[in-house]
Structure formats: C-alpha cells, structure tokens
Design an enzyme around this catalytic site. Sequence first.
Site, PDB file in Angstrom:
ATOM      1  N   LYS A  78       0.860  -1.187   0.000  1.00 43.57           N
ATOM      2  CA  LYS A  78       0.000   0.000   0.000  1.00 43.57           C
ATOM      3  C   LYS A  78       0.893   1.231   0.000  1.00 43.57           C
ATOM      4  CE  LYS A  78      -3.979   1.934   2.560  1.00 43.57           C
ATOM      5  NZ  LYS A  78      -4.972   1.696   3.624  1.00 43.57           N
ATOM      6  N   SER A 153      -9.831   2.270   2.554  1.00 46.80           N
ATOM      7  CA  SER A 153      -8.883   2.913   1.689  1.00 46.80           C
ATOM      8  C   SER A 153      -7.930   1.938   0.983  1.00 46.80           C
ATOM      9  CB  SER A 153      -8.058   3.926   2.489  1.00 46.80           C
ATOM     10  OG  SER A 153      -7.304   3.274   3.497  1.00 46.80           O
ATOM     11  N   SER A 177     -10.315  -0.096   6.755  1.00 45.74           N
ATOM     12  CA  SER A 177      -9.665  -0.053   5.438  1.00 45.74           C
ATOM     13  C   SER A 177      -9.043  -1.341   4.935  1.00 45.74           C
ATOM     14  CB  SER A 177      -8.601   1.033   5.419  1.00 45.74           C
ATOM     15  OG  SER A 177      -9.220   2.251   5.153  1.00 45.74           O
TER      16      SER A 177
END
Length: 487
Positions: A78, A153, A177
């Site tokens: 990420k 996210s 997330s």
Amino acid sequence: MHNLSLAELSRQLKQKKISSVELTQLFLDRIHRFNPKINAFISVNDEFALTQAKKVDETRLHTPEKLHFLSGIPIAHKDNLLTKGIKTTCSSKALVNFTPPYDATIVDNFKNAGMVMLGKVNLDEFAMGGSNENSYFGPCFNPWDTNRVPGGSSGGSAALLAARLSPAATGSDTGGSIRQPAAFCGITGIKPSYGVVSRYGMIAFASSLDQGGPMSKSAEDCAHLLSAMASFDPKHDMTSVQQPCYDYTKDLDKSLKSLRVGLPKEYFSGDLDPEIAQILQKAIDEYAKLGVTFIEVDLPDTKHCVPAYYTIAPCEASSNLARFDANLYGYRSSNAADLEKMYAQSRSESFGREVKRRILIGTYALSSGYYDDYYIKSQNIRNLIRHDFHEAFKKVDVIFAPTTPSIAFKIGQLTSDPVQMYLQDAFTIPVNLAELPSIALPVGMLQGMPVGMQIIGPRFTESRLLNAAHQYQKRTDWHLQCPNDFT
Ligand code: GLN
C-alpha cells in the site's frame, strides 16, 4: 500459478519447480496486462522486483538454509508505507515526488523475509475514505464489476488480489480499510490488535487507530504473512506491544468444537441488507456444523461509533497532517508571496477535498470551546465501546458480524454525500475504537458481487481468528472464486 496459495508457492520455489525470477515475471506480466482495467498500482518497478528475486534465487542455490518460508514470493505494498529509494505518495499530490530515505518496519520485515516487492498500490488519499475514489491518481475499480468501487482505503490492495496480480499485499486499517475492501473484492484480510504491527514508517492518519495488516486470498495465507509482518518495535513505535509468539499459523488446524461465538443483535438488524443477512445465516449454519455454540450478545453503544470515530479520526488527522508544510519535502506552491502564504497555498493546492474536510472538522473539534463537547465526549464514547466488547467477551470467544451493510456500491454513487459514505463503516469502526483484531473473509455472492463477514476477538487473539476463518475456508470455496475477466 496465480491462483496458488502462499504455502504452495513456497513449496514450488523450494523444490525449484519455478524460480523467484520466473514467478515475479509472471505476476509483472499480469500487472502490465490487467492493471489498466482496474488502476490498482500507482507504480510498478520491474527492475527492482527482478533484482530482488534474483538475489533470492542465488541464495537458494548456495545457502538455502538462510531463506524464509516466504522468500521469493511477490508482494505489493500500500502506498502509505515508506519504501526506501522508491516513491511513496499516499495517493496525494502533496507527496507525488517524495522518495523516502528509509523503509517502514513492515516493509523492512517483508524484505528480511525475502519477499519481492512488485510495486506501490492505490489508496484513498492519506487513507481517508472507503471507496478509493479520493486518490490523486484516479479511482481504482472493482475487478468483479468495474462500474463499482473496490472499497477503501486499501482498495488497490484488495482489487489487485481479486484480479490475482499479486499473491499478497499489505493494507492498513484505521476504521475498516483492510476489511471493507476485502469484503467488496472477495478476499481475506486481518486487522491485527492495535500494537501487534509496528506503525513506524506508515504515514499516519489517526495514530490511536491506525494498524497495518496483511491481505491475501485466504486466512492461511494471512497467517503466514502476519507472522512475518508483526514485530515488537520499541525503538521506533512506542505503542508496539511484544507478543509471546509470532507464529500465527500455529492454531490454524485446531478444532472449533469448544468455540463460543457471539452474535450481536445490533449488527444483524437495521442497516443490514436483508439479502446479506441471509448469506451470513448460511455461513453461521456452516459453522454450526463445525460444532461451535452461538450466544446472543449485546453491544449497546454500537450506534455511537460512527460519530465518535468521525470526530476522533479527523482530530488526529488534523494534527498528523500539520507536518506537510512544504518545507523539507512534498509539494510546494511556486507562487507564494511570503512564508505564511507558502504554507497555506501549498496545502490548499495539494490536498484533496476529503482530506481538507477532515482537517477542518478536526481543527474545529479541537479548538477551545468545542474540545470538551466533541473530542472529550468522543473519547468517553470510545471507553463505552471498549467496555461493551469487554462485557461481551466474558461470555464468548469471538464475535461474528457483517463487514459491510451492502455489496460494493457504484463508482460515484456516494461521492456527493459524505455522511452516507461514513455510514458504510458502521460495522468496521467499533473494532478500531476498541483496539481489537478482526478478520474479514468472503462468505457468499450477491448479484455477482462478493459478500464478507468479520470475526472479531479480544485483544491479541489473532491466532484464534485465523483458526476460525481457516476452518471455514477448508470446507467452502468462496475465497477461491475469482472474477472471469482476469483468468
Ligand atoms: N472509511 C474510513 C475513513 O474514511 C476508514 C479509513 C481507514 O481505515 N483508513 O476514515
């Protein structure tokens, strides 16, 4: 090859049926072919990945005893995790040209395990969002239906796993997330207890809630990944907590016969789509066959979680994001007349709408006169939430809950209504407020889209959650489904 478990990949590498360079090239080829459809990667570095893979292959030839179970297997990170010498943007214009001088502990741990980094992955800007639509690099699309969001996210991580563009990915979870995108994309992800995984080098959103975690196809894969990812990091993260054991695979095969499962009535009514409730019921029936006992539990303060989270998280964000002042690094406005304007303009020109909204809400809630009404009140609610779970866990070992109130929504469907967007997090937020671990796993399909369930446990019971999810995945194949267009 792209559908294999980490254990199977590890075995094939060890038996030299495939080299790490070949495996890495296979996934790079898939990325170049399929990523344009879903926009999951912000950057891909073929050369860097292949060099890492080559090193592992050489070690395997000469000193194989030095290798880890995961050595030579690709992973995608990420883009809120700092990677030394490789651009880290957090999906923000503020950091488009930022190259970190050091690795996040998570990145370092995977590097030490010999995992090969394929690239950096799309997310909502500064991890603020639940749809991956708040990204400076454009939205990421759900591989099951590219008109829909992958969640957020960690949307890029979930989407690329569903499309089988990497066998493993990292995520972070401040209010859901890891789990919400896992549910929307039909993959498995675990949000560890606060303190299990070091936050060093993970760009801070809301420090008292942020926690990194692994995402993959199955609970078994997540167990292997968490074993490498979790570490005690007292030097760099004072909230990191030493664990008695870092082998999260040790309980995978335990029987679930004596497991007491709580079903909170607050989660199975009201906002939950009745068709999702039916699918969860089927999963519950499957667990009943494994011999678990179900007990109804109360989590009476659940309804206060969304407002408390959307006060605390912005307060912490407003403080954390103050560091992006364009002085030492990051985007700097080129047309500012003086220093003060340089700060203001750089921030105005580089942060997206959602990030600005959170900074404004947080700054307002922390300002004198409002502090007690908003921030302190939210902290008191947080205590109530902790207490609710504490009471529930006197009666049960784990709690089952839906992950999301609905299946993945359409791109653009909720962008004009932030409150509706925030309400999507109702089932995931309580876990972060109470610092608990929770695993999200796919348990069915609705209208061609995956449906997820969460298993929540008391603090530091990651092994128990992985065990419970793995036993279900041994009997079912929801976690093995993958979207047609990416085979
Ligand atoms: N959707 C939540 C938010 O927008 C959660 C984000 C997260 O966990 N990083 O804050």
